[in-house]
Scaffold this motif. Structure first.
Motif, PDB file in Angstrom:
ATOM      1  N   ASN A  82       0.823  -1.211   0.000  1.00 58.87           N
ATOM      2  CA  ASN A  82       0.000   0.000   0.000  1.00 58.87           C
ATOM      3  C   ASN A  82       0.854   1.256   0.000  1.00 58.87           C
ATOM      4  O   ASN A  82       0.521   2.237  -0.663  1.00 58.87           O
ATOM      5  CB  ASN A  82      -0.968  -0.008   1.182  1.00 58.87           C
ATOM      6  CG  ASN A  82      -2.090  -1.000   0.992  1.00 58.87           C
ATOM      7  OD1 ASN A  82      -2.444  -1.335  -0.134  1.00 58.87           O
ATOM      8  ND2 ASN A  82      -2.656  -1.487   2.081  1.00 58.87           N
ATOM      9  N   GLN A  83       1.956   1.242   0.727  1.00 57.68           N
ATOM     10  CA  GLN A  83       2.883   2.379   0.719  1.00 57.68           C
ATOM     11  C   GLN A  83       3.448   2.568  -0.689  1.00 57.68           C
ATOM     12  O   GLN A  83       3.522   3.690  -1.187  1.00 57.68           O
ATOM     13  CB  GLN A  83       4.016   2.151   1.724  1.00 57.68           C
ATOM     14  CG  GLN A  83       5.161   3.136   1.620  1.00 57.68           C
ATOM     15  CD  GLN A  83       4.812   4.558   1.999  1.00 57.68           C
ATOM     16  OE1 GLN A  83       3.803   4.803   2.652  1.00 57.68           O
ATOM     17  NE2 GLN A  83       5.633   5.500   1.606  1.00 57.68           N
ATOM     18  N   ALA A  84       3.833   1.460  -1.332  1.00 57.87           N
ATOM     19  CA  ALA A  84       4.391   1.536  -2.686  1.00 57.87           C
ATOM     20  C   ALA A  84       3.350   2.086  -3.665  1.00 57.87           C
ATOM     21  O   ALA A  84       3.660   2.936  -4.505  1.00 57.87           O
ATOM     22  CB  ALA A  84       4.875   0.160  -3.133  1.00 57.87           C
ATOM     23  N   ARG A  85       2.125   1.615  -3.552  1.00 57.45           N
ATOM     24  CA  ARG A  85       1.070   2.093  -4.457  1.00 57.45           C
ATOM     25  C   ARG A  85       0.801   3.586  -4.246  1.00 57.45           C
ATOM     26  O   ARG A  85       0.687   4.341  -5.217  1.00 57.45           O
ATOM     27  CB  ARG A  85      -0.225   1.304  -4.266  1.00 57.45           C
ATOM     28  CG  ARG A  85      -1.342   1.809  -5.177  1.00 57.45           C
ATOM     29  CD  ARG A  85      -2.500   0.871  -5.291  1.00 57.45           C
ATOM     30  NE  ARG A  85      -2.193  -0.379  -5.952  1.00 57.45           N
ATOM     31  CZ  ARG A  85      -1.992  -0.521  -7.266  1.00 57.45           C
ATOM     32  NH1 ARG A  85      -2.048   0.517  -8.048  1.00 57.45           N
ATOM     33  NH2 ARG A  85      -1.734  -1.692  -7.796  1.00 57.45           N
ATOM     34  N   ARG A 128      14.559   1.746   1.451  1.00 61.78           N
ATOM     35  CA  ARG A 128      14.722   3.175   1.760  1.00 61.78           C
ATOM     36  C   ARG A 128      13.978   4.030   0.766  1.00 61.78           C
ATOM     37  O   ARG A 128      13.390   5.044   1.118  1.00 61.78           O
ATOM     38  CB  ARG A 128      16.202   3.544   1.789  1.00 61.78           C
ATOM     39  CG  ARG A 128      16.874   2.977   3.001  1.00 61.78           C
ATOM     40  CD  ARG A 128      18.284   3.431   3.116  1.00 61.78           C
ATOM     41  NE  ARG A 128      18.829   2.811   4.294  1.00 61.78           N
ATOM     42  CZ  ARG A 128      19.737   3.348   5.049  1.00 61.78           C
ATOM     43  NH1 ARG A 128      20.233   4.518   4.746  1.00 61.78           N
ATOM     44  NH2 ARG A 128      20.177   2.735   6.106  1.00 61.78           N
ATOM     45  N   ARG A 129      14.003   3.629  -0.504  1.00 60.33           N
ATOM     46  CA  ARG A 129      13.241   4.374  -1.518  1.00 60.33           C
ATOM     47  C   ARG A 129      11.755   4.316  -1.237  1.00 60.33           C
ATOM     48  O   ARG A 129      11.019   5.262  -1.485  1.00 60.33           O
ATOM     49  CB  ARG A 129      13.491   3.777  -2.923  1.00 60.33           C
ATOM     50  CG  ARG A 129      14.446   4.569  -3.735  1.00 60.33           C
ATOM     51  CD  ARG A 129      14.618   4.017  -5.131  1.00 60.33           C
ATOM     52  NE  ARG A 129      13.452   4.241  -5.941  1.00 60.33           N
ATOM     53  CZ  ARG A 129      13.139   3.518  -7.002  1.00 60.33           C
ATOM     54  NH1 ARG A 129      13.868   2.506  -7.368  1.00 60.33           N
ATOM     55  NH2 ARG A 129      12.078   3.798  -7.711  1.00 60.33           N
ATOM     56  N   LEU A 130      11.321   3.183  -0.699  1.00 60.37           N
ATOM     57  CA  LEU A 130       9.898   3.006  -0.400  1.00 60.37           C
ATOM     58  C   LEU A 130       9.437   3.983   0.678  1.00 60.37           C
ATOM     59  O   LEU A 130       8.367   4.551   0.582  1.00 60.37           O
ATOM     60  CB  LEU A 130       9.647   1.563   0.050  1.00 60.37           C
ATOM     61  CG  LEU A 130       8.220   1.198   0.431  1.00 60.37           C
ATOM     62  CD1 LEU A 130       7.281   1.368  -0.755  1.00 60.37           C
ATOM     63  CD2 LEU A 130       8.180  -0.226   0.946  1.00 60.37           C
ATOM     64  N   TRP A 131      10.241   4.184   1.692  1.00 56.40           N
ATOM     65  CA  TRP A 131       9.812   4.992   2.848  1.00 56.40           C
ATOM     66  C   TRP A 131      10.225   6.454   2.752  1.00 56.40           C
ATOM     67  O   TRP A 131       9.767   7.266   3.540  1.00 56.40           O
ATOM     68  CB  TRP A 131      10.337   4.383   4.151  1.00 56.40           C
ATOM     69  CG  TRP A 131       9.818   3.002   4.336  1.00 56.40           C
ATOM     70  CD1 TRP A 131      10.538   1.849   4.328  1.00 56.40           C
ATOM     71  CD2 TRP A 131       8.453   2.609   4.514  1.00 56.40           C
ATOM     72  NE1 TRP A 131       9.708   0.778   4.496  1.00 56.40           N
ATOM     73  CE2 TRP A 131       8.427   1.209   4.615  1.00 56.40           C
ATOM     74  CE3 TRP A 131       7.251   3.299   4.592  1.00 56.40           C
ATOM     75  CZ2 TRP A 131       7.262   0.485   4.788  1.00 56.40           C
ATOM     76  CZ3 TRP A 131       6.084   2.577   4.773  1.00 56.40           C
ATOM     77  CH2 TRP A 131       6.096   1.191   4.879  1.00 56.40           C
ATOM     78  N   SER A 132      11.084   6.808   1.800  1.00 55.11           N
ATOM     79  CA  SER A 132      11.490   8.208   1.696  1.00 55.11           C
ATOM     80  C   SER A 132      10.333   9.047   1.191  1.00 55.11           C
ATOM     81  O   SER A 132       9.409   8.546   0.553  1.00 55.11           O
ATOM     82  CB  SER A 132      12.692   8.343   0.749  1.00 55.11           C
ATOM     83  OG  SER A 132      12.311   7.978  -0.566  1.00 55.11           O
ATOM     84  N   ALA A 133      10.403  10.336   1.465  1.00 59.12           N
ATOM     85  CA  ALA A 133       9.301  11.242   1.096  1.00 59.12           C
ATOM     86  C   ALA A 133       9.164  11.431  -0.378  1.00 59.12           C
ATOM     87  O   ALA A 133       9.849  11.095  -1.202  1.00 59.12           O
ATOM     88  CB  ALA A 133       9.523  12.598   1.736  1.00 59.12           C
TER      89      ALA A 133
END
Length: 133
Positions: A82-85, A128-133
């Motif tokens: 869901n974060q990735a989407r 890290r790319r997933l969670w960065s702003a």
């Protein structure tokens, strides 16, 4: 559930979803030092709002009553997906907006394909790319 068990579960969830403490502190909007004290158990009576902020940032719900429990509405994978989407949709909207300004906007099917491809790339790539702003 004791407070030590609760904090341990929160930290385990953080690791399961692949989020660093630095990223968690930013998402929970609490200082890194405070997060470290809370998760390590050094904070003897952590502020409830801070613990709830941590829980919200990693997709869990804390229920307080005669006993304290943690609910994980989504598995770690579902939470990451869901974060990735969401991130892929934000990027696609920015690209679509830029292309629209240049009269080169893509159709809805192409936009869906862009979002799906970006979602897959985010899940397969660096967390890290997933969670960065």
């Amino acid at each position: 559930m004791t407070s030590i068990e609760l904090l341990g579960r929160l930290d385990r969830r953080r690791r399961d979803i692949g989020m660093t403490k630095k990223e968690l502190a930013a998402r929970a909007r609490i200082p890194m030092a405070t997060l470290n004290r809370i998760l390590s158990g050094q904070e003897k009576q952590p502020a409830f709002d801070k613990v709830c902020s941590i829980a919200r940032a990693i997709g869990v719900v804390i229920h307080v009553g005669s006993t304290t429990t943690i609910e994980e509405p989504e598995t770690a994978f579902e939470f990451r997906r869901n974060q990735a989407r969401q991130k892929a949709e934000r990027v696609a909207r920015m690209v679509q907006g830029t292309m629209g300004l240049e009269s080169q906007a893509v159709g809805s099917d192409d936009l869906k394909e862009m979002v799906e491809q970006a979602t897959c790339e985010l899940l397969a790539g660096s967390r890290r790319r997933l969670w960065s702003a």
